[in-house]
Design an enzyme around this catalytic site. Structure first.
Site, PDB file in Angstrom:
ATOM      1  N   LYS A  48       0.823  -1.221   0.000  1.00 25.49           N
ATOM      2  CA  LYS A  48       0.000   0.000   0.000  1.00 25.49           C
ATOM      3  C   LYS A  48       0.855   1.269   0.000  1.00 25.49           C
ATOM      4  CE  LYS A  48      -2.056  -1.124   3.897  1.00 25.49           C
ATOM      5  NZ  LYS A  48      -1.517  -2.441   4.220  1.00 25.49           N
ATOM      6  N   ARG A  60      -9.510   0.630   8.748  1.00 30.67           N
ATOM      7  CA  ARG A  60      -9.080  -0.757   8.917  1.00 30.67           C
ATOM      8  C   ARG A  60     -10.169  -1.596   9.583  1.00 30.67           C
ATOM      9  NH1 ARG A  60      -3.276   0.212   8.812  1.00 30.67           N
ATOM     10  NH2 ARG A  60      -2.025  -1.664   8.939  1.00 30.67           N
ATOM     11  N   ARG A  70      11.668  -5.906   4.540  1.00 35.92           N
ATOM     12  CA  ARG A  70      11.501  -4.452   4.368  1.00 35.92           C
ATOM     13  C   ARG A  70      12.480  -3.672   5.254  1.00 35.92           C
ATOM     14  NH1 ARG A  70       5.660  -1.815   4.929  1.00 35.92           N
ATOM     15  NH2 ARG A  70       5.673  -2.669   7.033  1.00 35.92           N
ATOM     16  N   ARG A  94      11.372  -2.024  10.896  1.00 39.57           N
ATOM     17  CA  ARG A  94      10.308  -1.658  11.832  1.00 39.57           C
ATOM     18  C   ARG A  94      10.151  -2.752  12.877  1.00 39.57           C
ATOM     19  NH1 ARG A  94       5.117   0.082   8.305  1.00 39.57           N
ATOM     20  NH2 ARG A  94       4.110  -1.154   9.920  1.00 39.57           N
ATOM     21  N   ARG A 150      -0.414  -9.434  12.993  1.00 34.97           N
ATOM     22  CA  ARG A 150      -0.996  -8.394  12.124  1.00 34.97           C
ATOM     23  C   ARG A 150      -1.821  -9.018  10.995  1.00 34.97           C
ATOM     24  NH1 ARG A 150       4.154  -5.419  10.375  1.00 34.97           N
ATOM     25  NH2 ARG A 150       2.795  -4.079   9.156  1.00 34.97           N
TER      26      ARG A 150
HETATM   27  P1  AMP Z   1       0.911   0.345   8.740  1.00 36.18           P
HETATM   28  O1  AMP Z   1       2.023   1.320   8.640  1.00 36.18           O
HETATM   29  O2  AMP Z   1      -0.297   0.729   7.920  1.00 36.18           O
HETATM   30  O3  AMP Z   1       1.349  -1.074   8.498  1.00 36.18           O
HETATM   31  O4  AMP Z   1       0.404   0.386  10.267  1.00 36.18           O
HETATM   32  C1  AMP Z   1       1.265   0.033  11.324  1.00 36.18           C
HETATM   33  C2  AMP Z   1       0.481  -0.088  12.621  1.00 36.18           C
HETATM   34  O5  AMP Z   1      -0.138   1.167  12.925  1.00 36.18           O
HETATM   35  C3  AMP Z   1      -0.675  -1.083  12.603  1.00 36.18           C
HETATM   36  O6  AMP Z   1      -0.240  -2.415  12.853  1.00 36.18           O
HETATM   37  C4  AMP Z   1      -1.534  -0.532  13.735  1.00 36.18           C
HETATM   38  O7  AMP Z   1      -0.988  -0.844  15.002  1.00 36.18           O
HETATM   39  C5  AMP Z   1      -1.397   0.970  13.542  1.00 36.18           C
HETATM   40  N1  AMP Z   1      -2.431   1.494  12.615  1.00 36.18           N
HETATM   41  C6  AMP Z   1      -2.244   2.119  11.418  1.00 36.18           C
HETATM   42  N2  AMP Z   1      -3.397   2.465  10.861  1.00 36.18           N
HETATM   43  C7  AMP Z   1      -4.361   2.051  11.704  1.00 36.18           C
HETATM   44  C8  AMP Z   1      -5.780   2.092  11.674  1.00 36.18           C
HETATM   45  N3  AMP Z   1      -6.460   2.629  10.644  1.00 36.18           N
HETATM   46  N4  AMP Z   1      -6.451   1.568  12.741  1.00 36.18           N
HETATM   47  C9  AMP Z   1      -5.805   1.029  13.799  1.00 36.18           C
HETATM   48  N5  AMP Z   1      -4.470   0.930  13.866  1.00 36.18           N
HETATM   49  C10 AMP Z   1      -3.748   1.440  12.839  1.00 36.18           C
END
Ligand code: AMP
Length: 219
Positions: free
Chosen positions: A16, A91, A130, A163, A174
């Site tokens: 994404k 999400r 990554r 990360r 996740r």
């Molecule tokens: P990402 O960078 O999109 O992979 O998000 C990393 C982490 O941020 C996720 O595993 C969640 O802990 C948190 N996170 C990001 N976006 C959301 C969302 N829309 N709702 C809840 N947690 C989020």
């Protein structure tokens, strides 16, 4: 307010962020990643970042109210005539419904939701390999997109890091959370007839081009 938006949803590792970066470079869509904003808040140790930290480290979702606050703040203080591309938001079904109410109140429009689909093995391999630049946030992969010099960002010379939620145990959690939450989310947007499924095992450039071709023409 005349905001228009698209959403990119997909399993962690579907690409994404990479796809959104490419689209942002060749359109006037503003990339808004809730993950990036939350990571930035953690780095700066803001009250919101401190609250979100434990959830993110464990690979759990940050509660809907915190995430919504983040998004609303950005939209309320940002441009009133803009095209947004949400990455990783909504999400959950609750987030989608809250976004919908906010958009209805603000006369904003959600044009399309792109679901980036990828087999589990591909997503795990993308996440474990990554690496991200500490300075500019550029994404690399130790096999698929290695930097010219190991551990150093090609773009700005910053240090690359992994990360903490890209470790194997956290990735599994996740992915499970995505499976659980995405069914209702996907059906919600299918019912609204704005969901477009994309095969995200292809190169990010190809996926980005396909999405750009589907975007309403904007001036
Ligand atoms: P990402 O960078 O999109 O992979 O998000 C990393 C982490 O941020 C996720 O595993 C969640 O802990 C948190 N996170 C990001 N976006 C959301 C969302 N829309 N709702 C809840 N947690 C989020």
């Amino acid at each position: 307010m005349s905001i228009e938006a698209i959403v990119l949803i997909g399993v962690p590792g579907a690409g994404k962020g990479t796809v959104a970066d490419i689209i942002e470079m060749s359109t006037n869509y503003i990339h808004l990643s809730t993950g990036d904003i939350l990571r930035q808040s953690i780095k700066q140790q803001t009250p919101l970042g401190i609250e979100a930290q434990t959830y993110m480290q464990d690979g759990r979702l940050v509660p809907d109210n915190i995430v919504l606050k983040v998004v609303m703040e950005h939209l309320d203080t940002g441009h009133k005539h803009a095209h947004y591309m949400f990455d990783g938001f909504p999400r959950t079904l609750a987030q989608a419904e809250l976004l919908n109410s906010y958009f209805e109140r603000s006369k904003a429009r959600l044009n399309n939701v792109f679901l980036l689909e990828v087999p589990k093995e591909v997503s795990v391999s993308r996440l474990t390999g990554r690496r991200i630049c500490r300075k500019c946030g550029a994404n690399f992969h130790i096999h698929n997109m290695p930097p010219k010099t190991e551990g150093i960002c090609d773009r700005c010379g910053g240090e690359l890091y992994q990360r903490s939620d890209d470790r194997k145990e956290t990735i599994i959690r996740r992915l499970q959370i995505f499976q659980k939450e995405s069914t209702d989310l996907v059906s919600y947007y299918e019912r609204q007839e704005i969901l477009v499924k994309m095969d995200s095992s292809k190169a990010p450039q190809k996926i980005a081009s396909s999405i750009i071709n589907l975007l309403p023409k904007i001036g």
